[in-house]
Design a protein around this motif. Structure first.
Motif, PDB file in Angstrom:
ATOM      1  N   TYR A  68     -14.786 -96.989  21.401  1.00 30.26           N
ATOM      2  CA  TYR A  68     -14.602 -96.274  20.138  1.00 30.26           C
ATOM      3  C   TYR A  68     -14.393 -94.805  20.495  1.00 30.26           C
ATOM      4  N   TYR A  69     -13.708 -94.086  19.602  1.00 31.01           N
ATOM      5  CA  TYR A  69     -13.487 -92.664  19.833  1.00 31.01           C
ATOM      6  C   TYR A  69     -13.827 -91.883  18.564  1.00 31.01           C
ATOM      7  N   PHE A  70     -14.641 -90.831  18.738  1.00 31.87           N
ATOM      8  CA  PHE A  70     -14.986 -89.919  17.645  1.00 31.87           C
ATOM      9  C   PHE A  70     -14.672 -88.497  18.083  1.00 31.87           C
ATOM     10  N   GLU A  71     -14.272 -87.666  17.139  1.00 34.01           N
ATOM     11  CA  GLU A  71     -14.000 -86.262  17.448  1.00 34.01           C
ATOM     12  C   GLU A  71     -14.557 -85.384  16.337  1.00 34.01           C
ATOM     13  N   THR A  72     -15.359 -84.406  16.723  1.00 35.39           N
ATOM     14  CA  THR A  72     -15.857 -83.424  15.766  1.00 35.39           C
ATOM     15  C   THR A  72     -14.991 -82.176  15.841  1.00 35.39           C
ATOM     16  N   HIS A  73     -14.779 -81.534  14.695  1.00 37.42           N
ATOM     17  CA  HIS A  73     -13.854 -80.401  14.664  1.00 37.42           C
ATOM     18  C   HIS A  73     -14.140 -79.561  13.431  1.00 37.42           C
ATOM     19  N   ILE A  74     -13.888 -78.257  13.549  1.00 38.40           N
ATOM     20  CA  ILE A  74     -13.845 -77.451  12.333  1.00 38.40           C
ATOM     21  C   ILE A  74     -12.651 -77.914  11.500  1.00 38.40           C
ATOM     22  N   GLU A  75     -12.753 -77.788  10.200  1.00 37.52           N
ATOM     23  CA  GLU A  75     -11.706 -78.323   9.333  1.00 37.52           C
ATOM     24  C   GLU A  75     -10.358 -77.637   9.535  1.00 37.52           C
ATOM     25  N   GLN A  76     -10.369 -76.334   9.839  1.00 35.47           N
ATOM     26  CA  GLN A  76      -9.155 -75.523   9.952  1.00 35.47           C
ATOM     27  C   GLN A  76      -8.446 -75.372   8.602  1.00 35.47           C
ATOM     28  N   GLY A  77      -9.157 -75.606   7.542  1.00 38.10           N
ATOM     29  CA  GLY A  77      -8.640 -75.456   6.195  1.00 38.10           C
ATOM     30  C   GLY A  77      -9.792 -75.126   5.260  1.00 38.10           C
ATOM     31  N   PRO A  78      -9.506 -74.861   3.981  1.00 38.69           N
ATOM     32  CA  PRO A  78     -10.529 -74.340   3.065  1.00 38.69           C
ATOM     33  C   PRO A  78     -11.200 -75.371   2.166  1.00 38.69           C
ATOM     34  N   VAL A  79     -10.885 -76.665   2.313  1.00 41.63           N
ATOM     35  CA  VAL A  79     -11.328 -77.645   1.316  1.00 41.63           C
ATOM     36  C   VAL A  79     -12.846 -77.803   1.299  1.00 41.63           C
ATOM     37  N   LEU A  80     -13.466 -78.003   2.448  1.00 43.98           N
ATOM     38  CA  LEU A  80     -14.921 -78.212   2.487  1.00 43.98           C
ATOM     39  C   LEU A  80     -15.656 -76.989   1.971  1.00 43.98           C
TER      40      LEU A  80
ATOM     41  N   GLY B 218      -4.809 -82.112   7.886  1.00 49.15           N
ATOM     42  CA  GLY B 218      -3.429 -81.664   7.811  1.00 49.15           C
ATOM     43  C   GLY B 218      -2.871 -81.269   9.157  1.00 49.15           C
ATOM     44  N   ALA B 219      -3.735 -81.136  10.152  1.00 49.85           N
ATOM     45  CA  ALA B 219      -3.320 -80.761  11.503  1.00 49.85           C
ATOM     46  C   ALA B 219      -3.485 -81.944  12.441  1.00 49.85           C
ATOM     47  N   GLY B 220      -2.712 -81.944  13.518  1.00 54.64           N
ATOM     48  CA  GLY B 220      -2.843 -82.980  14.528  1.00 54.64           C
ATOM     49  C   GLY B 220      -4.032 -82.727  15.433  1.00 54.64           C
ATOM     50  N   HIS B 221      -4.602 -83.793  15.967  1.00 52.24           N
ATOM     51  CA  HIS B 221      -5.720 -83.715  16.903  1.00 52.24           C
ATOM     52  C   HIS B 221      -5.551 -84.817  17.951  1.00 52.24           C
ATOM     53  N   ASP B 222      -6.273 -84.696  19.055  1.00 53.92           N
ATOM     54  CA  ASP B 222      -6.207 -85.725  20.089  1.00 53.92           C
ATOM     55  C   ASP B 222      -6.610 -87.095  19.546  1.00 53.92           C
ATOM     56  N   ALA B 223      -7.444 -87.108  18.519  1.00 58.58           N
ATOM     57  CA  ALA B 223      -7.852 -88.376  17.905  1.00 58.58           C
ATOM     58  C   ALA B 223      -6.668 -89.163  17.367  1.00 58.58           C
ATOM     59  N   VAL B 224      -5.567 -88.489  17.061  1.00 55.22           N
ATOM     60  CA  VAL B 224      -4.371 -89.185  16.576  1.00 55.22           C
ATOM     61  C   VAL B 224      -3.871 -90.162  17.636  1.00 55.22           C
ATOM     62  N   TYR B 225      -3.781 -89.702  18.875  1.00 54.31           N
ATOM     63  CA  TYR B 225      -3.325 -90.584  19.948  1.00 54.31           C
ATOM     64  C   TYR B 225      -4.387 -91.607  20.330  1.00 54.31           C
ATOM     65  N   MET B 226      -5.660 -91.209  20.293  1.00 49.02           N
ATOM     66  CA  MET B 226      -6.713 -92.159  20.636  1.00 49.02           C
ATOM     67  C   MET B 226      -6.776 -93.303  19.630  1.00 49.02           C
ATOM     68  N   ALA B 227      -6.414 -93.023  18.378  1.00 50.80           N
ATOM     69  CA  ALA B 227      -6.437 -94.064  17.349  1.00 50.80           C
ATOM     70  C   ALA B 227      -5.412 -95.155  17.619  1.00 50.80           C
ATOM     71  N   ARG B 228      -4.446 -94.888  18.494  1.00 53.55           N
ATOM     72  CA  ARG B 228      -3.483 -95.919  18.888  1.00 53.55           C
ATOM     73  C   ARG B 228      -4.086 -96.890  19.900  1.00 53.55           C
ATOM     74  N   LEU B 229      -5.177 -96.482  20.523  1.00 54.67           N
ATOM     75  CA  LEU B 229      -5.751 -97.256  21.620  1.00 54.67           C
ATOM     76  C   LEU B 229      -7.076 -97.913  21.274  1.00 54.67           C
ATOM     77  N   ALA B 230      -7.810 -97.343  20.326  1.00 53.14           N
ATOM     78  CA  ALA B 230      -9.160 -97.824  20.029  1.00 53.14           C
ATOM     79  C   ALA B 230      -9.528 -97.405  18.607  1.00 53.14           C
ATOM     80  N   PRO B 231     -10.538 -98.036  18.009  1.00 53.74           N
ATOM     81  CA  PRO B 231     -11.024 -97.563  16.714  1.00 53.74           C
ATOM     82  C   PRO B 231     -11.451 -96.097  16.825  1.00 53.74           C
ATOM     83  N   ALA B 232     -11.007 -95.277  15.891  1.00 52.72           N
ATOM     84  CA  ALA B 232     -11.246 -93.838  16.001  1.00 52.72           C
ATOM     85  C   ALA B 232     -11.607 -93.255  14.644  1.00 52.72           C
ATOM     86  N   GLY B 233     -12.320 -92.132  14.687  1.00 51.16           N
ATOM     87  CA  GLY B 233     -12.688 -91.399  13.484  1.00 51.16           C
ATOM     88  C   GLY B 233     -12.966 -89.953  13.826  1.00 51.16           C
ATOM     89  N   MET B 234     -13.062 -89.117  12.793  1.00 48.11           N
ATOM     90  CA  MET B 234     -13.330 -87.703  12.994  1.00 48.11           C
ATOM     91  C   MET B 234     -14.380 -87.201  12.018  1.00 48.11           C
TER      92      MET B 234
END
Length: 418
Positions: free
Chosen positions: A193-205, A363-379
């Protein structure tokens, strides 16, 4: 799993002060006068950052493996090391005027998860692994998300190696120079499984005064170049009714890019970011205008609907004005939904820990985008001040940094201990 782990993990919390201190120490490598970080991929500063992070990993009892594109994998063993690891990670390269948290938070949060497990003597069934991916930002070398893209076979190692910066230095030469070409073939590395934590980089939260963003997916992106062709003429002698003003027609299309996003809610995005006016003279009616169009939405079907929408509108404007309008698709990234089980794990973690949370899309790309092609992933997203990122004033609250890492800890434990 033993009884102690079953009864005690719900009370487990990371050491927020230690995580914050690690972020601040890493931020000193490439620190800028305005409080940000400039640590471009495969520079000497990147090597120093990598060296520090891998030293911390080894001090936490982790083994470190580097692959041929310079991706790093820092592993804490489990009871059953034949199981694929539960992985987390992000990147430590930055933009030229980057901040302390973008990418760096995801890597150091992973190391803090391991440190916390060590503090409490908790053994997991599956190994825990923390990754740092090469050249995620793409600010020195193109393409962006290079290391994870090579790992996921989105493009070849040879293509990545051949990429050059503005000084003509190649990725391969710079990896060799800083000592980060490893022996492992990219992708020859299982992920459970793959998880990634990140700042949102946007104002929604921040706008919703919410601590945790449960990321359901990443928007699809389509980039276009639009060219409107008119005719140059003198600004004084040419009557308004007889003009072929490319800029005035182009501005109609530009407004429609924004309107198109509004017509495809809730996740439609429409942006014009670059404009070139020819001949760009004060007293000449513009004869040609080229501009960029950036359209995004949560599904590929929605992106296709926006594509058809803007093309139809441009055709109508062209017919009404008599000026040719050409739209060329120059780049496209498919939308990436995340795994439902991983999304639920993040949501359950936030609920158990008592953090306010809401579903969001990235709205931005992250490494999790590519990992989601290989394994269950979330952020996991946390707020950043005023939604600002890729900027030296990028900022996040220590309590939010801690909260996101606590959610990561429990999402990973839920999988690593079962």
């Amino acid at each position: 799993m033993d009884t102690k782990v079953k009864t005690d993990t719900s009370q487990l919390r990371i050491n927020g002060d230690r995580l914050w201190a690690s972020l601040m120490e890493l931020a000193q490598i490439g620190a800028t006068p305005k409080g940000g970080v400039c640590r471009l991929a495969l520079t000497d500063l990147d090597r120093q950052g990598r060296d520090l992070v891998t030293r911390w990993a080894k001090e936490a009892g982790m083994t470190v493996t580097i692959d041929k594109i310079g991706n790093g994998f820092m592993r804490r063993p489990g009871r059953n090391n034949s199981l694929p690891p539960i992985m987390t990670g992000s990147h430590i390269d930055t933009q030229p005027t980057g901040g302390k948290f973008d990418g760096n938070y995801g890597v150091l949060a992973g190391i803090e998860v391991v440190r916390t497990l060590n503090d409490h003597g908790i053994e997991t069934e599956a190994p825990i692994e923390v990754a740092f991916w090469t050249n995620e930002e793409g600010s020195r070398f193109v393409p962006v998300m290079m290391g994870s893209g090579v790992f996921a076979k989105a493009f070849s190692l040879e293509h990545a190696y051949a990429a050059k910066d503005t000084d003509g230095k190649s990725v391969k030469d710079e990896l060799e120079r800083i000592g980060y070409i490893g022996p492992q073939e990219p992708g020859d590395h299982p992920i459970g499984y793959y998880f990634e934590t990140h700042i949102e980089q946007g104002p929604v939260l921040e706008d919703h005064d919410t601590t945790i963003g449960v990321v359901t997916g990443v928007l699809g992106i389509r980039w276009y170049d639009c060219t409107v062709t008119g005719m140059e003429a003198h600004a004084g002698p040419t009557p308004m009714a007889l003009r072929k003003d490319a800029l005035q027609v182009a501005t109609q299309v530009m407004q429609e890019v924004v309107a198109c996003a509004h017509r495809h809610p809730p996740h439609g995005r429409g942006t014009v970011g670059m404009v070139h006016v020819h001949p760009n003279s004060r007293n000449v009616i513009p004869g040609e205008v080229k501009f960029s169009m950036d359209l995004r939405n949560a599904t590929d079907a929605d992106c296709e609907s926006m594509d058809q929408d803007i093309r139809a509108v441009a055709a109508r404007i062209s017919q009404e004005t008599g000026l040719p309008i050409k739209i060329d698709l120059v780049s496209s990234y498919t939308a990436q939904p995340f795994n439902a089980d991983c999304i639920d794990a993040v949501r359950r973690g936030a609920q158990m820990l008592g953090y306010s949370h809401m579903d969001v899309v990235s709205g931005a790309g992250h490494d999790a985008v590519y990992m989601a092609r290989l394994a269950p992933a979330g952020m996991v997203f946390i707020p950043c001040k005023d939604g600002i990122s890729h900027n030296e004033i990028e900022d996040a609250k220590p309590e939010h940094i801690t909260a996101g890492c606590n959610v990561l800890l429990h999402a990973m434990l839920e999988r690593a201990c079962r």
